[in-house]
Design a protein around this motif. Structure first.
Motif, mmCIF file in Angstrom:
data_model
loop_
_atom_site.group_PDB
_atom_site.id
_atom_site.type_symbol
_atom_site.label_atom_id
_atom_site.label_comp_id
_atom_site.label_asym_id
_atom_site.label_seq_id
_atom_site.Cartn_x
_atom_site.Cartn_y
_atom_site.Cartn_z
ATOM 1 N N ALA A 22 42.876 -29.235 -82.257
ATOM 2 C CA ALA A 22 41.869 -28.580 -81.424
ATOM 3 C C ALA A 22 41.870 -27.075 -81.675
ATOM 4 C CB ALA A 22 42.141 -28.871 -79.949
ATOM 5 N N ALA A 23 43.068 -26.487 -81.772
ATOM 6 C CA ALA A 23 43.159 -25.049 -82.012
ATOM 7 C C ALA A 23 42.574 -24.689 -83.369
ATOM 8 C CB ALA A 23 44.613 -24.594 -81.917
ATOM 9 N N LEU A 24 42.872 -25.515 -84.385
ATOM 10 C CA LEU A 24 42.346 -25.249 -85.722
ATOM 11 C C LEU A 24 40.829 -25.388 -85.750
ATOM 12 C CD1 LEU A 24 42.898 -24.632 -88.681
ATOM 13 C CD2 LEU A 24 43.201 -27.084 -89.077
ATOM 14 N N LEU A 29 35.453 -22.838 -85.953
ATOM 15 C CA LEU A 29 34.144 -22.614 -85.345
ATOM 16 C C LEU A 29 33.932 -21.129 -85.073
ATOM 17 C CD1 LEU A 29 33.959 -25.586 -82.807
ATOM 18 C CD2 LEU A 29 32.527 -25.257 -84.844
ATOM 19 N N LEU A 30 34.963 -20.471 -84.544
ATOM 20 C CA LEU A 30 34.862 -19.046 -84.248
ATOM 21 C C LEU A 30 34.710 -18.235 -85.532
ATOM 22 C CD1 LEU A 30 34.858 -17.124 -81.834
ATOM 23 C CD2 LEU A 30 37.311 -16.795 -82.187
ATOM 24 N N GLU A 79 41.715 -10.537 -81.327
ATOM 25 C CA GLU A 79 41.494 -11.907 -81.781
ATOM 26 C C GLU A 79 40.565 -11.955 -82.988
ATOM 27 O OE1 GLU A 79 39.950 -16.280 -80.092
ATOM 28 O OE2 GLU A 79 39.903 -14.496 -78.797
ATOM 29 N N PHE A 80 39.411 -11.278 -82.893
ATOM 30 C CA PHE A 80 38.460 -11.468 -83.996
ATOM 31 C C PHE A 80 38.798 -10.618 -85.220
ATOM 32 C CE2 PHE A 80 35.964 -8.090 -81.791
ATOM 33 C CZ PHE A 80 35.603 -7.284 -82.852
ATOM 34 N N ILE A 81 39.494 -9.506 -85.044
ATOM 35 C CA ILE A 81 39.929 -8.734 -86.213
ATOM 36 C C ILE A 81 40.991 -9.504 -86.981
ATOM 37 C CG2 ILE A 81 41.075 -6.628 -86.996
ATOM 38 C CD1 ILE A 81 38.203 -6.172 -86.145
ATOM 39 N N ALA A 82 41.936 -10.115 -86.254
ATOM 40 C CA ALA A 82 42.950 -10.942 -86.910
ATOM 41 C C ALA A 82 42.302 -12.117 -87.635
ATOM 42 C CB ALA A 82 43.965 -11.441 -85.882
ATOM 43 N N LEU A 83 41.283 -12.718 -87.011
ATOM 44 C CA LEU A 83 40.564 -13.823 -87.630
ATOM 45 C C LEU A 83 39.843 -13.353 -88.888
ATOM 46 C CD1 LEU A 83 39.666 -16.778 -87.439
ATOM 47 C CD2 LEU A 83 37.746 -16.014 -86.025
ATOM 48 N N GLY A 88 39.308 -13.372 -94.620
ATOM 49 C CA GLY A 88 38.813 -12.545 -95.717
ATOM 50 C C GLY A 88 37.518 -11.824 -95.429
ATOM 51 N N CYS A 89 36.868 -12.132 -94.299
ATOM 52 C CA CYS A 89 35.593 -11.468 -94.016
ATOM 53 C C CYS A 89 35.787 -10.067 -93.440
ATOM 54 C CB CYS A 89 34.696 -12.317 -93.124
ATOM 55 S SG CYS A 89 35.343 -12.678 -91.491
ATOM 56 N N ILE A 90 37.048 -9.612 -93.375
ATOM 57 C CA ILE A 90 37.317 -8.240 -92.952
ATOM 58 C C ILE A 90 36.704 -7.242 -93.937
ATOM 59 C CG2 ILE A 90 39.522 -8.071 -94.197
ATOM 60 C CD1 ILE A 90 38.776 -6.588 -90.724
#
Length: 289
Positions: A22-24, A29-30, A79-83, A88-90
């Protein structure tokens, strides 16, 4: 379970359970939503004031990315910067923030503009070319741009990091060492690399009223920075006591909620107009208390 064990550190075991799936799935999705937000302009850039030691005059701003998800609402930058870094979309996100910040910053010619750079961005061979291209496209003065790097950028990347920094300096761009004191804090970095500024991590600022060692570390960092000819900024300033301590310690600049949270570009313009407006004689400013 393998990836969970790796993420949580070495020498440990993790047992698979359905929550991992579920977490993955949620992360994937995010990640897709984040990529869509980057492509469609769904992210925004906010600016936190950086003030002089008196706390009354804005000297610069730090550009910070914000994301309001259409379903989840505001997503934490942590959260979203780490993601973005993990996926790689950083690279695209970083370029977006730098370009928008330069466009907005053109309206404030009296201010410096600080922009964070991730290790993945900085280690790309075309990073300096990208910065130069954005500066030309936006017409932003390179002398007002300050790129903030963390020590993790330098690990295992000594020669190429130095070459990239020297190229940036040749453009006129200034470089700050962010979160100083939280990683290896090697003095070799300060001697070898052409940093213009040290930024004291907020964790030390938050502890100076409670822990004598934190106060001593702040004094040491300020002395080190001044001795090497660098400006010193303290992050995370929230109280009047912290402000007074840092001012007495010799910090050049400060930022934190005491002086303003990250805000839209229009609010920065409003603050500058208020600063420029004449104040009645003897009337204290809002930050004097």
């Amino acid at each position: 379970a393998l990836y969970r064990a790796k993420n949580e550190g070495r020498n440990r075991a993790c047992i698979y359970d359905a929550e991992m799936d579920a977490a993955l799935s949620n992360r994937k999705l995010l990640e897709g939503d984040l990529r869509e937000a980057i492509a469609s302009g769904g992210l925004r850039v906010a600016y936190q004031p950086i003030v002089d030691k008196s706390g009354e005059k804005i000297m610069g701003v730090e550009a910070l990315c914000r994301w309001t998800h259409p379903v989840r609402g505001d997503v934490s930058p942590a959260e979203f910067i780490a993601l973005a870094e993990h996926s790689g979309c950083i690279i695209e996100l970083g370029a977006l923030v730098l370009r928008q910040a330069c466009l907005d910053g053109n309206a404030w010619p009296q201010l410096s503009l600080a922009v964070n750079v991730s290790p993945l961005q900085f280690r790309r061979a075309d990073f300096v070319d990208q910065v130069e291209r954005i500066l030309k496209e936006t017409g932003f003065d390179p002398a007002r741009l300050e790129l903030e790097l963390t020590e993790s950028v330098l690990l295992g990347n000594v020669d190429s990091a130095e070459a990239a920094m020297l190229r940036l300096k040749a453009l006129g761009v200034r470089i700050a060492l962010d979160d100083f004191g939280t990683d290896y804090s090697s003095l070799l970095y300060l001697r070898r690399y052409p940093f213009d500024k040290l930024k004291i991590d907020r964790s030390f600022v938050l502890s100076i009223e409670k822990a004598a060692d934190a106060a001593a570390i702040v004094h040491a960092i300020v002395g080190l920075g001044r001795g090497l000819g660098m400006k010193v900024t303290a992050e995370g300033v929230e109280t009047a006591d912290q402000h007074l301590f840092l001012r007495a310690a010799g910090v050049h600049f400060m930022q934190g909620y005491r002086f303003g949270a990250a805000m839209p570009a229009a609010d920065i313009a409003r603050r500058l107009d208020e600063e420029a407006a004449p104040h009645p004689a003897g009337k204290p400013t809002a930050l004097a208390s």
